[in-house]
Design a protein around this motif. Structure first.
Motif, short mmCIF file in Angstrom:
data_model
loop_
_atom_site.label_atom_id
_atom_site.label_comp_id
_atom_site.label_asym_id
_atom_site.label_seq_id
_atom_site.Cartn_x
_atom_site.Cartn_y
_atom_site.Cartn_z
N VAL A 155 -8.35 3.69 -5.44
CA VAL A 155 -7.16 3.53 -6.27
C VAL A 155 -6.74 4.92 -6.72
N ARG A 156 -5.57 5.35 -6.27
CA ARG A 156 -5.09 6.70 -6.56
C ARG A 156 -4.27 6.69 -7.85
N THR A 157 -4.60 7.59 -8.76
CA THR A 157 -3.85 7.73 -10.01
C THR A 157 -2.65 8.63 -9.80
N VAL A 158 -1.49 8.15 -10.18
CA VAL A 158 -0.29 8.97 -10.20
C VAL A 158 -0.06 9.32 -11.66
N ARG A 159 -0.43 10.52 -12.01
CA ARG A 159 -0.51 10.91 -13.42
C ARG A 159 0.81 10.68 -14.15
N GLY A 160 0.68 10.04 -15.30
CA GLY A 160 1.85 9.80 -16.13
C GLY A 160 2.71 8.63 -15.69
N PHE A 161 2.28 7.93 -14.60
CA PHE A 161 3.11 6.83 -14.12
C PHE A 161 2.29 5.57 -13.84
N GLY A 162 1.35 5.65 -12.88
CA GLY A 162 0.64 4.42 -12.54
C GLY A 162 -0.37 4.63 -11.45
N TYR A 163 -0.43 3.67 -10.50
CA TYR A 163 -1.47 3.68 -9.48
C TYR A 163 -0.91 3.29 -8.12
N GLN A 164 -1.66 3.68 -7.08
CA GLN A 164 -1.34 3.33 -5.71
C GLN A 164 -2.63 3.15 -4.93
N LEU A 165 -2.61 2.30 -3.91
CA LEU A 165 -3.78 2.17 -3.05
C LEU A 165 -4.01 3.49 -2.34
N GLY A 166 -5.24 3.98 -2.36
CA GLY A 166 -5.57 5.24 -1.71
C GLY A 166 -6.16 5.02 -0.33
N SER A 167 -6.58 6.09 0.29
CA SER A 167 -7.22 6.04 1.61
C SER A 167 -8.57 6.73 1.51
N SER B 70 -7.13 -2.00 -20.93
CA SER B 70 -7.52 -3.04 -19.99
C SER B 70 -7.37 -2.60 -18.54
N LEU B 71 -6.22 -2.06 -18.20
CA LEU B 71 -5.98 -1.67 -16.82
C LEU B 71 -6.91 -0.54 -16.40
N ASP B 72 -7.07 0.46 -17.24
CA ASP B 72 -7.94 1.58 -16.91
C ASP B 72 -9.38 1.13 -16.68
N VAL B 73 -9.83 0.20 -17.52
CA VAL B 73 -11.20 -0.31 -17.38
C VAL B 73 -11.38 -1.00 -16.03
N HIS B 74 -10.42 -1.79 -15.61
CA HIS B 74 -10.54 -2.51 -14.35
C HIS B 74 -10.43 -1.58 -13.15
N VAL B 75 -9.58 -0.57 -13.24
CA VAL B 75 -9.50 0.42 -12.17
C VAL B 75 -10.83 1.16 -12.05
N ALA B 76 -11.41 1.54 -13.17
CA ALA B 76 -12.72 2.20 -13.15
C ALA B 76 -13.77 1.30 -12.52
N GLY B 77 -13.70 0.01 -12.81
CA GLY B 77 -14.65 -0.93 -12.23
C GLY B 77 -14.51 -1.03 -10.72
N ILE B 78 -13.27 -1.04 -10.23
CA ILE B 78 -13.03 -1.08 -8.78
C ILE B 78 -13.65 0.15 -8.12
N PRO C 222 0.79 -1.24 0.00
CA PRO C 222 0.00 0.00 0.00
C PRO C 222 0.82 1.28 0.00
N ASP C 223 2.07 1.21 0.41
CA ASP C 223 2.89 2.42 0.47
C ASP C 223 3.65 2.69 -0.83
N GLN C 224 3.54 1.79 -1.79
CA GLN C 224 4.29 1.92 -3.03
C GLN C 224 3.40 2.41 -4.17
N VAL C 225 4.01 3.19 -5.06
CA VAL C 225 3.37 3.56 -6.31
C VAL C 225 3.87 2.60 -7.38
N HIS C 226 2.94 2.00 -8.13
CA HIS C 226 3.30 1.00 -9.13
C HIS C 226 3.04 1.54 -10.52
N SER C 227 4.00 1.35 -11.40
CA SER C 227 3.84 1.80 -12.78
C SER C 227 2.80 0.95 -13.49
#
Length: 229
Positions: free
Chosen positions: A210-222, A192-200, A168-173
């Motif tokens: 799910v927090r978006t890190v613009r231009g890089f990836g995602y991280q678990l949000g709070s 594919s990934l964007d669709v599944h994140v939107a579904g979550i 949860p503390d890491q940002v993943h590309s």
């Protein structure tokens, strides 16, 4: 492995059945949705065409997902973005558009089979549930609860969420997530990934789970209660 091939075109069925048999799979081919529902429980993976004579393929996909959790790849001529998004949201593990290269499809089958259910191994499937605001993610039990209420995600949606929750503390590309969950970092060019994140986000009602890190990836949000908007 035993495959269920849902395809009403005889020539395509012959080509796919031959390719699967050459790779050691046994195949049951059906050409109607009702037969697919009849035999899906015995399948270890499913190839599904959407253009069936007795039922729309997307509706069949939704019905199959209520009774079967086997890896499923849509193989269809429908190439519009809307169709692809709907197929992924309905529970497909991958979406392949005809015409396709047979070797590529076989590689995708191998990847989906290899990666299905993999998040428990990514996260070792151990330890207490992870909490993010009022969301509880039980990685070992493959369950998600929001404010104490169970939320049903597709397998791939859960795979993505569990991967993020395990670290949860890491940002993943995007490339890392796609490689670890789909086994193919080059799927970054797809939605594919964007669709599944939107579904979550939509199913949990927590837009910042799910927090978006613009231009890089995602991280678990709070997420906070009421953050769905």
């Amino acid at each position: 492995m035993h495959a269920l091939l849902v395809e009403d075109d005889d020539r395509m069925s012959l080509a796919l059945g031959t390719a699967l048999a050459q790779r050691g799979h046994t195949v049951r081919r059906v050409g109607r949705a009702m037969d697919a529902l009849r035999y899906v429980r015995e399948a270890q993976f499913v190839l599904l065409d959407l253009g069936l004579p007795d039922l729309d393929g997307l509706e069949l996909l939704r019905r199959l997902r209520t009774v079967c959790d086997a890896p499923l790849i849509v193989v269809t001529a429908r190439c519009e973005e809307r169709d692809i998004v709907q197929g992924l949201r309905a529970g497909a593990d991958d979406y392949v558009v005809k015409p396709f290269r047979m070797n590529e499809l076989m590689a995708r089958i191998d990847t989906v089979r290899r990666r299905t259910g993999a998040p428990s191994s990514h996260a070792h499937g151990e330890g207490p549930p992870v909490r993010a605001g009022d969301v509880e993610i039980d990685i070992a039990g493959r369950a998600v609860r929001v404010d104490g209420t169970d939320v049903r995600l597709t397998r791939r949606e859960f795979d993505v969420l569990a991967f993020l929750a395990a670290r949860p503390d890491q940002v993943h590309s995007r490339e890392e997530i796609l490689d670890r969950i789909w086994g193919d970092a080059f799927l970054a060019a797809s939605r594919s990934l964007d669709v599944h994140v939107a579904g979550i986000r939509a199913k949990t009602g927590r837009a910042d789970l799910v927090r978006t890190v613009r231009g890089f990836g995602y991280q678990l949000g709070s997420p906070r209660p009421g953050s769905e908007r």
